[in-house]
Design an enzyme around this catalytic site. Structure first.
Site, PDB file in Angstrom:
ATOM      1  CG  LEU A  40      -8.336 -20.695 -16.548  1.00 53.79           C
ATOM      2  CD1 LEU A  40      -8.875 -19.277 -16.602  1.00 53.79           C
ATOM      3  CD2 LEU A  40      -9.373 -21.625 -15.926  1.00 53.79           C
ATOM      4  N   GLY A  41      -6.141 -22.600 -20.151  1.00 49.33           N
ATOM      5  CA  GLY A  41      -6.005 -22.917 -21.566  1.00 49.33           C
ATOM      6  C   GLY A  41      -4.725 -22.345 -22.132  1.00 49.33           C
ATOM      7  N   GLY A  43      -2.943 -21.141 -26.035  1.00 44.14           N
ATOM      8  CA  GLY A  43      -3.145 -20.910 -27.451  1.00 44.14           C
ATOM      9  C   GLY A  43      -2.198 -19.848 -27.963  1.00 44.14           C
ATOM     10  CG  PHE A  45       2.501 -15.434 -28.114  1.00 48.43           C
ATOM     11  CD1 PHE A  45       2.936 -14.663 -27.049  1.00 48.43           C
ATOM     12  CD2 PHE A  45       1.595 -14.883 -29.014  1.00 48.43           C
ATOM     13  CE1 PHE A  45       2.486 -13.360 -26.876  1.00 48.43           C
ATOM     14  CE2 PHE A  45       1.135 -13.589 -28.851  1.00 48.43           C
ATOM     15  CZ  PHE A  45       1.587 -12.821 -27.779  1.00 48.43           C
ATOM     16  CB  VAL A  48      -5.516 -18.074 -20.074  1.00 47.68           C
ATOM     17  CG1 VAL A  48      -6.457 -17.363 -19.093  1.00 47.68           C
ATOM     18  CG2 VAL A  48      -5.342 -17.227 -21.332  1.00 47.68           C
ATOM     19  CE  LYS A  63      -3.105 -13.197 -24.460  1.00 50.39           C
ATOM     20  NZ  LYS A  63      -3.849 -12.410 -25.482  1.00 50.39           N
ATOM     21  CG  ASP A 154      -9.001 -14.649 -33.231  1.00 46.93           C
ATOM     22  OD1 ASP A 154      -9.602 -15.380 -34.048  1.00 46.93           O
ATOM     23  OD2 ASP A 154      -8.281 -15.092 -32.319  1.00 46.93           O
TER      24      ASP A 154
END
Length: 303
Positions: A40-41, A43, A45, A48, A63, A154
Site C-alpha cells: 500500500l505504501g 514511509g 522506516f 504498509v 505495518k 503527525d
C-alpha cells in the site's frame, strides 16, 4: 497482550535477537495467518501492506518495519512506545491495533483495513455535510488522545483512514509521545502541517491542535495555507461558504500561528465545537450529541 507487568521493550529485543532470518515479503507470501495481497505504501522506516486474514476471513493492513532497523535499540524503543500507546487508545475515531508480534523475523502490526486515506478522498469533491461530519469526528478522536495525555505529533490527511458508513479514524502513532512535561525533542512531523513551535523542537497539545486545524481547513477549503499566514488566506471564501460564523471562528483559532492564542488542547477545541449546534449556516445539519459518538451530525432539517 501488552500490560504494565510485561515490559514490551524487553520482549521486543528478546524476540528480535532470537528471530530467524526475515522471510522475503512479496505478494502471496504468508506471515502466519496473514497472506500479503499488495503493497500500500512506504514511509519512514516501515512499509504498509494489504493482507488477508485467513482465519478471520477479512482484509487487514500490516505495518512492517524494515528488519534492518530492528537491530537499532532506538527503533525498538519507538516500536514499543507506538504499540503501547495504540493498545491503550480504545475509541471509535482511532484505528484499533489488532495484533503486534514477531512473525518469521518481521515485527508485524495489524490493523483493520480501511477504504482509503483522507488524502486520497480529498482528490474528489466531498459534500459539505460529509466534510463537517469528518471534521467533528477528527476533533473527537484527537480530544480523546489528549485526554489520555497522548501527543500525536503527525496529524495530516494521510493519517486519517476512511471506513464505510462515513467513519474516519486517526492512525500512525509512530511519533506519538505520552506528554508528561515540556522538554525539547527533535523537530519530527510533516512540513506543511507542523506547528511553528514544533518545528523548533517544542511540540505540545497546542501544536496538535494547529495540525488538526490545518487538516480541517484543507478539508473545507480545498487549500492549505503556507506559514507564515498572510491575509487573505487561500481558499478562505470557499471555507466560509455554507459554514456558520462560529464554526469558521473555531477553525481560525485552531490555526493561529501564536500558540497561546489557540485552544490549549483538542479537549478545549471539542468543548468549543460542542457549543455550535448548527455547523452549517443554513442549519440543514445539527450535532446529535449522542453519548456513543458525540461528534456525529444529523442531516434532518430542523423544524
Amino acid at each position: 497482550m501488552f500490560t504494565n507487568r510485561s515490559p514490551v521493550a524487553v520482549s521486543l529485543r528478546i524476540y528480535s535477537e532470537e528471530a530467524d532470518a526475515p522471510k522475503q515479503l512479496r505478494v502471496g507470501a504468508r506471515l502466519d495467518k496473514y497472506r500479503i495481497a499488495s503493497r500500500l505504501g512506504e514511509g519512514g522506516f516501515a512499509t504498509v501492506y494489504s493482507a488477508y486474514d485467513t482465519i478471520e476471513d477479512r482484509r487487514v493492513a500490516l505495518k512492517i518495519p524494515d528488519s534492518r532497523h530492528l537491530a537499532n535499540s532506538q527503533t525498538i524503543d519507538d516500536l514499543q512506545r507506538e504499540v503501547r500507546i495504540m493498545a491503550k487508545l480504545d475509541h471509535p475515531g482511532i484505528l484499533k491495533l489488532k495484533d503486534a508480534r514477531f512473525i518469521d523475523g518481521h515485527f508485524v502490526m495489524v490493523f483493520p483495513m480501511g477504504d482509503e486515506t483522507l488524502a486520497d478522498r480529498l482528490t474528489r469533491r466531498i459534500a459539505r455535510a460529509t466534510a463537517v461530519d469528518y471534521a467533528l469526528q477528527m476533533i473527537d478522536a484527537v480530544a480523546f488522545a489528549h485526554q489520555q495525555r497522548v501527543l500525536h505529533r503527525d496529524i495530516k490527511p494521510e493519517n486519517f483512514i476512511l471506513f464505510p458508513k462515513q467513519t474516519i479514524q486517526l492512525t500512525d502513532f509512530g511519533l506519538a509521545r505520552i506528554q508528561t512535561s515540556a522538554h525539547p525533542v527533535s523537530a519530527s512531523g510533516t512540513l506543511g502541517f507542523m506547528a511553528p513551535e514544533q518545528a523548533m523542537g517544542h511540540p505540545g497539545f497546542r501544536s496538535d491542535v494547529f495540525s488538526l486545524g490545518l487538516v480541517i481547513y484543507r478539508l473545507l477549503s480545498g487549500e492549505l495555507p503556507d506559514y507564515p499566514f498572510e491575509a487573505p488566506l487561500p481558499g478562505y471564501q470557499k471555507l466560509r461558504k455554507g459554514l456558520s460564523s462560529d464554526f469558521v471562528a473555531m477553525i481560525r483559532k485552531a490555526i493561529d500561528p501564536v500558540p497561546n492564542r489557540r485552544f490549549r488542547d483538542a479537549i478545549a477545541m471539542q468543548n468549543a465545537v460542542s457549543r455550535i449546534r448548527y455547523p452549517l449556516s443554513d442549519r440543514s445539519v445539527m450535532q446529535l450529541g449522542r453519548s456513543d459518538n458525540p461528534s456525529r451530525i444529523s442531516q434532518r432539517r430542523a423544524a
